[in-house]
Structure formats: structure tokens, C-alpha cells
Design an enzyme around this catalytic site. Sequence first.
Site, PDB file in Angstrom:
ATOM      1  N   THR A  29      49.213  37.963  44.928  1.00 25.40           N
ATOM      2  CA  THR A  29      49.338  39.639  44.623  1.00 25.40           C
ATOM      3  C   THR A  29      49.997  40.484  45.628  1.00 25.40           C
ATOM      4  OG1 THR A  29      47.161  39.030  43.942  1.00 25.40           O
ATOM      5  CG2 THR A  29      47.698  41.431  43.959  1.00 25.40           C
ATOM      6  N   TRP A  30      49.974  39.957  46.960  1.00 20.65           N
ATOM      7  CA  TRP A  30      50.793  40.635  47.952  1.00 20.65           C
ATOM      8  C   TRP A  30      52.000  40.333  47.985  1.00 20.65           C
ATOM      9  CZ3 TRP A  30      49.543  39.466  54.029  1.00 20.65           C
ATOM     10  CH2 TRP A  30      49.741  40.399  54.559  1.00 20.65           C
TER      11      TRP A  30
ATOM     12  N   HIS B  79      52.898  30.460  39.800  1.00 19.74           N
ATOM     13  CA  HIS B  79      51.905  29.563  40.695  1.00 19.74           C
ATOM     14  C   HIS B  79      52.764  28.136  40.406  1.00 19.74           C
ATOM     15  CE1 HIS B  79      49.106  32.194  42.046  1.00 19.74           C
ATOM     16  NE2 HIS B  79      48.283  32.271  40.793  1.00 19.74           N
TER      17      HIS B  79
ATOM     18  N   ARG C 203      49.240  29.943  52.412  1.00 20.52           N
ATOM     19  CA  ARG C 203      47.963  30.016  53.303  1.00 20.52           C
ATOM     20  C   ARG C 203      47.247  28.992  53.825  1.00 20.52           C
ATOM     21  NH1 ARG C 203      43.187  34.465  50.829  1.00 20.52           N
ATOM     22  NH2 ARG C 203      42.639  35.205  53.046  1.00 20.52           N
TER      23      ARG C 203
ATOM     24  N   SER D 180      38.765  31.862  49.232  1.00 24.26           N
ATOM     25  CA  SER D 180      39.218  32.809  48.307  1.00 24.26           C
ATOM     26  C   SER D 180      39.013  32.383  46.881  1.00 24.26           C
ATOM     27  CB  SER D 180      40.654  33.292  48.599  1.00 24.26           C
ATOM     28  OG  SER D 180      41.162  34.349  47.792  1.00 24.26           O
TER      29      SER D 180
ATOM     30  N   GLY E 123      40.889  40.309  52.392  1.00 26.06           N
ATOM     31  CA  GLY E 123      42.319  40.315  52.569  1.00 26.06           C
ATOM     32  C   GLY E 123      42.354  39.987  54.244  1.00 26.06           C
TER      33      GLY E 123
END
Length: 322
Positions: free
Chosen positions: A59-60, A119, A141, A149, A286
Amino acid sequence: MLLTKIPRVKCLSCSTELYQYQGFWYPLDILESLISIQENFKAKPTDIFLCASPKAGFTWLKALGFAIETRRTRFDNDDDLSTNPLLKKLSHDVVPWLELDFTNNIKSRDPKLPLLATHLPYTSLPESVISSGCKIIYMCREPKDTFVSYWHFFQRIILPNNKYSKEAQVSASFEKEFELFCEGKSVGGPYWDHVLGLWRASIEKPGTVLFLKYEEVKGNTLFSVRKLAEFIGKPFSDKEEMERVPQRIVELCSFENLSNLKVNKEGKRLSVGPLEIDHSAFFRKGMSGDWKNHLADEMKETMDQISKEKLLGSNLVFGSTT
Ligand code: PAP
């Protein structure tokens, strides 16, 4: 393809079955889309793909990529970014999503926007994406935070009976889902294989694939924004630097700003098939290191050991979450 012949597993949190295809696990809708786009999607050399495994900062990355790419060209009067579509729309709705929007090539491309998001793992991207040499930006990540998450996100999925997964008492337990994630049986997993595919591609084709780490982007977003702009061939000019455009993009795309927008607090979108999700589910904390609030010592050890084994010889080190 005969579905009955391919391995499947129940995704406990998302209450759906996952099918294994080309080494990765997908819900049925996504698998069908994947097969369709592998056959039909034609990438252009000017395309720029924004990629991440689920819950790794997608999303970021979309928000950052969109804000950087569309400055100057799209919103000419938007000197202060105050008319940027990100203020009115979730970033998933401003950047087309390969496996959701292009099944059977139904979506016509916006000729002014070279961005696409996915993705999908590197090895399952449509052949034309690789052969056209278009640019790919990947967000990785740290896996413990990605898992935490992931777990929370699937608790927020709204099932067809209008109940949240959590309320519907899906047979998920944190421990069991952890086990499945570690075994690689997660949506888009194995997580480590996803990361390594893009990592290797970034080593082989440094001008074509940019590999970012969520933790580093978080640590110095301004540096990352400049790096992204350079990578896509639109570095900030001296005038833009003087006008603090990079800083304004950092602020626009910050967790604090995006998560507090009305659209992201109150909106709702279709997720997979009939499943719905509140926009707010894409903005939880976040931060880096939230795994410490959720994983028992033994779980931490297990995941770190898997990371150690998987990354052996790759020269990849996950971003620090301490
Ligand atoms: P997706 O794969 O479903 O699109 P994705 O965006 O990859 O999800 O992951 C969501 C995570 O990114 C959330 O992390 P958390 O659960 O640990 O809090 C979310 O909070 C975080 N996130 C979303 N937007 C931002 C942002 N602007 N800055 C930093 N983190 C963000």
C-alpha cells in the site's frame, strides 16, 4: 489445468483454500487470474511494476510510486500536492493491480500512467514483463513483522455472511497460522522464496529491478523517495528540491497522513472474490518491530532460523526491526 490435481491447503485466517502453482500458494480467484494474465498480458518496456508480497508494504509502495511518478506530468496545478488523488482514494485504487484488474485484459491502460502493481512472485510474472525489460520495484519486509501484519489483516476480512473473520470464529489460531506461514503455506507464500526471487533479479539486473526494504524506507523515507525517483528516470530537479517536493511526497504518503484520511478511515473495498475489507485494515500500526508484541520467544527463534537457512549464500540481510 485440473484443479483436483494441484496441492491445496486451507488458509485458516482467510477461510479459503489456497492452491499451489509454480511453487507459490494462491486463493482460487487469484490463481485463475494469474493463469489468464500469464497467457494474455502484454507488458510495455515503459511499464513500471510495483511489487511486494502481501503485507510487506504494498500500500505504501503504491502511494510513493504514484506520488513520485505523477508529479509534474499529471497534476500540473498540483504544486503542493493538495489535489493529489491519494487524498481521495486508497492507493490500491490509483495504481492498477495486475492480477485483479487485467484478467482477460479487460482493463484498458491509462496511457499516461506507466505504473502497475502486483503481489506475484518474479518467476510467475507474465513472460512479457521479463522480456520487455520494464522496471520493477520491490518492497521486502522482515518476515516476523510481515507475519504479524498478515495475521491481523485476515482477521479484518469481511466474510460473505457479513461477519468479520475474527467474529465468525474461523478455525484459525495464531499458532497454527504461524506454523503454516513458516511452512510457506500463506497467501502468496512461501514468503522467503518470494523475497529471494526478486532479490536475485535485483542482483542480476540492477538497472531494471530495485530492491527496497520496508525498514530502511521507514528509517529514511526522504532518501528512498529520491532513490525511487532516480530509478524511474524522474529525479527531482533543483527547482523541485528547492520547493521541497520530495519532502512533501514523504509527508503525503506517511502512515500518519494516509491513515487519517477520510477515505482510508471509512472506505471499503472488495478483496478476493466476495470478501470485503475496510480500507482501514491496510493501515494498522505502520511500524517496524511489532512482532515483539506478538511472537513468543520460541516463535521468534523458529522464524529467525528459517530466515537464516533460506537466506544462506544469498547476501541478503533483512532490515533491522530492533
Ligand atoms: P497488502 O499486501 O494487503 O496491500 P501491505 O500494504 O503490504 O498490505 O501491508 C500493510 C502494512 O503496511 C501494514 O503494516 P502493519 O500491519 O504492521 O501495521 C500497514 O500498517 C503498513 N502501511 C500501510 N501504509 C503505510 C505507510 N504509509 N507507511 C508505513 N507503513 C504503512
